[in-house]
Design an enzyme around this catalytic site. Sequence first.
Site, PDB file in Angstrom:
ATOM      1  N   ASP A 103       1.059  -0.984   0.202  1.00  0.00           N
ATOM      2  CA  ASP A 103      -0.014   0.040   0.151  1.00  0.00           C
ATOM      3  C   ASP A 103       0.885   1.148  -0.095  1.00  0.00           C
ATOM      4  O   ASP A 103       1.874   1.487   0.999  1.00  0.00           O
ATOM      5  CB  ASP A 103      -1.065  -0.585   1.500  1.00  0.00           C
ATOM      6  CG  ASP A 103      -1.806   1.516   1.017  1.00  0.00           C
ATOM      7  OD1 ASP A 103      -2.201   1.709   0.222  1.00  0.00           O
ATOM      8  OD2 ASP A 103      -2.296   1.123   2.562  1.00  0.00           O
TER       9      ASP A 103
ATOM     10  N   ASP B  49      -3.486   2.428  -5.924  1.00  0.00           N
ATOM     11  CA  ASP B  49      -2.126   2.199  -5.619  1.00  0.00           C
ATOM     12  C   ASP B  49      -2.123   0.784  -4.064  1.00  0.00           C
ATOM     13  O   ASP B  49      -1.198   0.655  -2.815  1.00  0.00           O
ATOM     14  CB  ASP B  49      -1.905   3.820  -4.112  1.00  0.00           C
ATOM     15  CG  ASP B  49      -3.138   3.849  -3.072  1.00  0.00           C
ATOM     16  OD1 ASP B  49      -4.112   2.910  -3.748  1.00  0.00           O
ATOM     17  OD2 ASP B  49      -3.440   5.065  -2.855  1.00  0.00           O
ATOM     18  N   GLU B  50      -2.743   0.171  -4.502  1.00  0.00           N
ATOM     19  CA  GLU B  50      -3.021  -0.797  -3.352  1.00  0.00           C
ATOM     20  C   GLU B  50      -3.200  -1.786  -3.917  1.00  0.00           C
ATOM     21  O   GLU B  50      -3.890  -2.246  -4.646  1.00  0.00           O
ATOM     22  CB  GLU B  50      -3.820  -0.845  -2.341  1.00  0.00           C
ATOM     23  CG  GLU B  50      -4.796  -1.564  -1.342  1.00  0.00           C
ATOM     24  CD  GLU B  50      -5.874  -1.290  -0.307  1.00  0.00           C
ATOM     25  OE1 GLU B  50      -5.112  -2.164   0.870  1.00  0.00           O
ATOM     26  OE2 GLU B  50      -5.929  -0.002  -0.823  1.00  0.00           O
TER      27      GLU B  50
END
Length: 395
Positions: A10, A100-101
Site C-alpha cells: 500500500d 495504489d494498493e
Amino acid sequence: MSEATILHADADSFYASVEQRDDPRLRGKPVIVGAGVVLAASYEAKAFGIRTAMGGGLARRLCPSAIVVSPRMSAYAEASKALYRVFDDTAPLVEGLSIDEAFLDVRGMQRLAGSPTEIAARLRQEIRARVGLPVTVGVARTKFLAKVASGVAKPDGLLSVPPERELDFLHALPVERLWGVGAVTAEKLHRLGIGTVGEVAALPEEALVSAVGRAAGRQLHALAHNRDRRRVQPRRRRGSIGSQCALGRRRRSHEGVDAVLLGLVERVTGRMRKAQRVGRTVTLRLRFDDFSRATRSFTLNEPTAETRTVIDTARALFATALPMIEQRGLTLVGIAVSNLQNDVPAQLVLPFDGSSGNALDLAVDEIRNRYGSTAIVRAVLLGRSSGLTIPLLPD
C-alpha cells in the site's frame, strides 16, 4: 499450518507522496492535496489531525502552515501504472484493490527469489528506486492479516507476521482494525465493553450476531480468529462503469443539471469505449437535500457505448424523477451503465440504414486522446467545470 506468503502493498499517502516526489520543496512539509475537500494529506499533515474527505477550511485551521496543492490526476495515474509494473515484475499473482494498493501471492518463489519477507523488502526497494514513492508492505498467511499488518506498519514500513504468532499479534489490536468495523459498529462493541480483537475472539459467535447482526457478527467472529479463505486472484473486469457529481445545496436550473448529466454520460461512455465495453442497463442515481437517495434504471434492447443513446435514456429517467426533485431538492447526480460485455463484432440490427451513432463518438475520442480532454467540448459544457476525473485501475 501454511506459510505466510501473501503480501499487501500500500503506497503511503499516494497523491501527497507523488506531489512530494515531483516537487522537492514539499518534502518533509505538511501537504494537502485539494482545496475544497482534502483528497490526500502527507503524514506531516496527518500529524495535525488532517484526514481524507475533511473540509479544506477545517484542515487549514488545524494546520495553518500546510501547503495546499491542486490535484494532478494524470500524474497519479502514471505513478499507479509504474507501481503496478513493479508489482507484476515481483509476483505471478497480483490482485489490485485500488490504484495504489494490491495483494501479491509469492507462494513457490522461495528458491527463485528468497523468503516472502525478503521479497517484500526487495519490493519496497524496487518501488523506491523505480517509482520514487514510499510503500508499506504487510506479510501474512491470509489476505485479511496481511492488510492489517501493512496498516500497523505505516508509514514506509514492513511487517511480517509468522503463523505461530498471528493470533498474539491480532488479538492485541483495537477492534477498529477488523474489516467492517466502522464508527457505528465500534460504538456497539464498546458499549459491550469490547475494545480489542482478542475480546471479540473470546465472545461466542451468537453473542456477536446478537450485537451487530448476522452477517457482520459471523464475519467478525471469523476474522478475529484469522479465518479468511480468500485467495489472491487477478481482478475481474468491472460489472459497471459510472460517475457522479455533487451539486451542493445551491438550487440549479433544469438546464444546469442537464449539462452536468451530459458531462457525466460523456465521461462514462468514453471510459466504456476506451475499455472496449458495451452495456445495456442505464442507472440514474440521485441524492436529495434530506440525504435520502433514489435510483432509476432502464435496460436497452441492445448493448451500446454510444453517448447519444445513453444520454437520451438518462434524460428520460431524469424526467420521471422531476416531481421528487422539485419537492426534495437535488444535491448529487450520478450515472452508471451495467450489464457490460466486451465490444466485439456482432450481427447488425435492423434497420440497415448505414448510419452509425458511434462514428462521432470515436472521432471525438481520437481528438481528445491526441490533444487532451478539453480539446473539443460540447457547447453546452463550455465554461462549466467537469469535476475531477479520479484515476481508476484499468478495466
